[in-house]
Design an enzyme around this catalytic site. Structure first.
Site, PDB file in Angstrom:
ATOM      1  N   GLU A  50       2.363  -7.683   0.915  1.00  0.00           N
ATOM      2  CA  GLU A  50       1.197  -7.030  -0.423  1.00  0.00           C
ATOM      3  C   GLU A  50       0.659  -8.173  -1.015  1.00  0.00           C
ATOM      4  OE1 GLU A  50       3.597  -3.979  -2.710  1.00  0.00           O
ATOM      5  OE2 GLU A  50       4.095  -3.159  -0.727  1.00  0.00           O
TER       6      GLU A  50
ATOM      7  N   ASN B  96       1.756  -7.974   5.582  1.00  0.00           N
ATOM      8  CA  ASN B  96       1.936  -6.742   5.503  1.00  0.00           C
ATOM      9  C   ASN B  96       1.164  -6.042   4.213  1.00  0.00           C
ATOM     10  OD1 ASN B  96       3.512  -4.131   6.469  1.00  0.00           O
ATOM     11  ND2 ASN B  96       4.744  -4.525   4.839  1.00  0.00           N
TER      12      ASN B  96
ATOM     13  N   HIS C 108       1.671   4.258   4.070  1.00  0.00           N
ATOM     14  CA  HIS C 108       2.484   5.069   2.862  1.00  0.00           C
ATOM     15  C   HIS C 108       1.165   6.181   2.623  1.00  0.00           C
ATOM     16  CE1 HIS C 108       6.308   3.128   2.434  1.00  0.00           C
ATOM     17  NE2 HIS C 108       5.559   1.963   2.024  1.00  0.00           N
TER      18      HIS C 108
ATOM     19  N   GLU D 185       5.541   0.842   7.670  1.00  0.00           N
ATOM     20  CA  GLU D 185       6.243   1.655   6.678  1.00  0.00           C
ATOM     21  C   GLU D 185       5.771   3.267   6.607  1.00  0.00           C
ATOM     22  OE1 GLU D 185       6.354  -0.350   3.083  1.00  0.00           O
ATOM     23  OE2 GLU D 185       6.653  -2.398   3.942  1.00  0.00           O
TER      24      GLU D 185
ATOM     25  N   ASP E 290       5.334   6.996   5.907  1.00  0.00           N
ATOM     26  CA  ASP E 290       5.922   8.002   5.538  1.00  0.00           C
ATOM     27  C   ASP E 290       4.581   8.715   4.801  1.00  0.00           C
ATOM     28  OD1 ASP E 290       7.704   6.293   2.852  1.00  0.00           O
ATOM     29  OD2 ASP E 290       5.539   6.600   3.125  1.00  0.00           O
TER      30      ASP E 290
END
Ligand code: G3I
Length: 549
Positions: A348, A395, A431, A463, A465
């Site tokens: 990030e 990332n 996400h 990641e 979800d």
């Protein structure tokens, strides 16, 4: 608990079946678990065959409706096909309770199949249909749907053959099914079918339908299907759960080919004091992965927004911080050199919503403030020196869709490569649906992956979800489609080698800690129940196997 045995202990179904034959002859005593596994495989094969039959029947029912326009007859035909499938699946799993757990319920699979067929028929019109378009058109469309039904049955029944290792036979039969569909569709559609669907679109629609049906019906695990497709499917995990939940480790080993260290390799947990390292939990995950043949994604060497210990946060100069970073990267990446496949070197690096601010869109962390924008390239070089084997990633979240943050992430990646930094890949965190953000379609995601792949980079969804909750009655059905589209959208690019979900199952999701305790963001639910998103993921892996170049 997901009942399927882990791939290491599941015997090949042919051998399993042979063992049962010898057992019947009283010649060989087969251990119960081999017999159970064989019948689990046999059950999966029987269920898949019946699901393929049901797919053909449903398409034929809709085809007859094209000729008659008789809704009552169509609905009666669908009820009859559903009853046949339910009966066949009940018989198939009789005496094999594990098989009932290993596949979607016949109600779910039938509902999804019928819904997909209905959408396909509507798409043939290009719009919802009113009165029949005339007998010739009705007959022509009925013929198209019979063709699609045969193709669907062939593709679904192939799935078990493929999972039994008869890859060559499966590929040949699938190619024949596609060829027949294509040829017949071209002929039929050239006359007066008046459909809005061309051959390629029809083929894609039938393949998607067949993969969903096969994904629902096969007893294969995500790991088996990922191995067959030559990709990774992973989960972010915490070592403490291995000891406290006896199903955590077995589920991870059975369903996934890769693990990501969710927290234990962040700076604060692993290096809380300048001269103190806590390698235990990370060592446990690396050891688990080695024991079960899992790939390791190590997360994350530098993350300025979270998990930064005070002695780093309060560094007083560039010199001091540069020394801290060099020591940290050398010690941590050096310790696991050769044992991790990938490092998230910088996590990030961009501002939260991608706004440029006065730092050109880079998050004003202590690393940026003291070391300047070059800290990212520096960290990549340090990591490469410490572990020349690892593939080095940057990332980020919120970059899956076109927009200012994806633009900035692309520019960062391009500039790093132009500066000669050892950047090997980028992670789209995935996400999805948080803070009201739209979720990407599979096509939008594939476009984003291809864009970064054109720079020569690997791309992974790191990641995945979804911001989803049970009080939304459409959540599970939408989640089935979301996971299918995201996995397939990524895997359709050869540059996408893996998709990782952020947590092993819903109870272990960060979303339940940071947002709502009833969140249902992942493919595996409470008690490791296989949710529709699990079967959507399997359908995508089944399609990826034949669709990946
Ligand atoms: O380990 C300590 C424990 O000793 C202590 O008793 C407990 C109570 O405070 O805290 C525990 O640490 C927590 C840690 O998770 C491990 O459970 C931290 O407080 C908590 O802040 C931390 O949350 C993690 C979060 O990142 C922040 O580091 C989440 O589990 C993790 O899922 C989340 O993951 C991030 C990715 O790294 C980057 N992308 C976004 C993603 C979601 O935020």
């Amino acid at each position: 608990m997901t009942a399927s045995a882990s791939p290491e202990t599941k015997p090949h179904p042919r051998r399993g079946a042979a063992a049962l034959v010898l057992l019947a002859a009283g010649l060989v005593v087969v251990s119960p678990d081999v017999e159970a596994a064989a019948s689990l495989e046999g059950c999966g094969a029987r269920k898949t065959a019946r699901a393929g039959d049901a797919c053909e029947q449903v398409l034929q029912v809709w085809g007859r409706w094209q000729r008659s326009g008789d809704d009552a007859a169509r609905d009666a035909g669908i009820r009859h096909a559903r009853a046949r499938l339910e009966g066949a699946w009940t018989r198939a799993q009789r005496g094999v309770p594990a098989c009932a757990d290993a596949t979607a319920t016949s109600t779910d699979v039938f509902a999804r199949m019928n819904s997909a067929v209905g959408a396909f028929v509507t798409a043939m019109d290009g719009s919802p249909r009113g009165a029949p378009l005339g007998p010739r058109t009705g007959r022509c469309r009925a013929r198209l749907l019979r063709i699609a039904g045969r193709a669907c049955r062939g593709l679904v029944r192939n799935e078990e053959a493929r999972l039994e290792g008869n890859q060559t036979r499966a590929e040949a039969a699938a190619a024949r099914a596609r060829e027949k569909l294509g040829a017949a569709w071209t002929v039929a559609n050239a006359s007066d079918c008046l459909t809005a669907i061309g051959v390629d679109e029809a083929d894609a629609a039938v393949e998607r339908l067949a993969a969903t049906v096969a994904g629902d019906a096969t007893s294969a695990t995500l790991r088996e299907l990922a191995d067959a497709a030559g990709v990774h499917v992973g989960a972010a995990v915490e070592p403490s759960h291995i000891a406290t939940d006896p199903l955590y480790g077995p589920t991870l080993a059975a369903e996934f080919t890769s693990l990501t260290t969710e927290n234990q390799m962040n700076w604060e947990p692993i290096h809380p004091e300048p001269d103190r390292y806590e390698f235990g939990p990370a060592d446990e995950l690396v050891a688990f992965a080695a024991q079960h043949g899992l790939r390791v994604r190590a997360h994350a060497l530098l993350w300025g927004r979270f998990a930064v210990p005070a002695y780093v946060q309060n560094a007083s100069s560039a010199t001091e911080l540069r020394a801290l970073v060099a020591d940290h990267v050398a010690a941590v990446a050096g310790r696991y050199a050769g044992r991790v496949a990938q490092w998230v070197v910088v996590n990030e690096p961009l501002t939260f919503f991608g706004d440029p601010g006065d730092t050109d869109g880079l998050d004003p962390t202590v690393f940026l403030r003291l070391l300047g924008p070059g800290y990212i390239a520096e960290a990549l070089r340090l990591a490469h020196a410490a572990d020349p084997h690892a593939r080095l990633f940057v990332n980020e979240f919120g970059v899956e869709m076109p927009g200012p943050k994806q633009e900035r992430f692309y520019r960062l990646a391009r500039d790093l490569l132009e500066a000669g930094a050892p950047l090997h890949g980028v992670g789209f965190q995935g996400h999805l649906g948080f803070f009201g953000t739209p979720v990407p379609t599979g096509a939008e995601l594939l476009e984003a992956v291809r864009r970064f792949a054109a720079l020569g980079l690997e791309v992974e969804i790191t990641e995945l979800d979804q911001y989803a909750f049970p009080d939304d009655p459409t959540a599970l059905a939408r989640q089935h489609a979301l996971y299918h589209d995201v996995l397939l959208g990524c895997f359709l690019s050869p540059a996408c080698g893996g998709v990782t979900v952020w947590g092993l199952a819903d109870p272990y999701s960060w979303v339940r800690v940071f947002f709502r305790a009833d969140a249902i963001p992942l493919p595996l639910g409470d008690g490791y129940a296989r949710k529709p998103a699990y079967f959507g993921s399997r359908a995508a892996l089944i399609q990826a196997r034949s669709a990946r170049p």
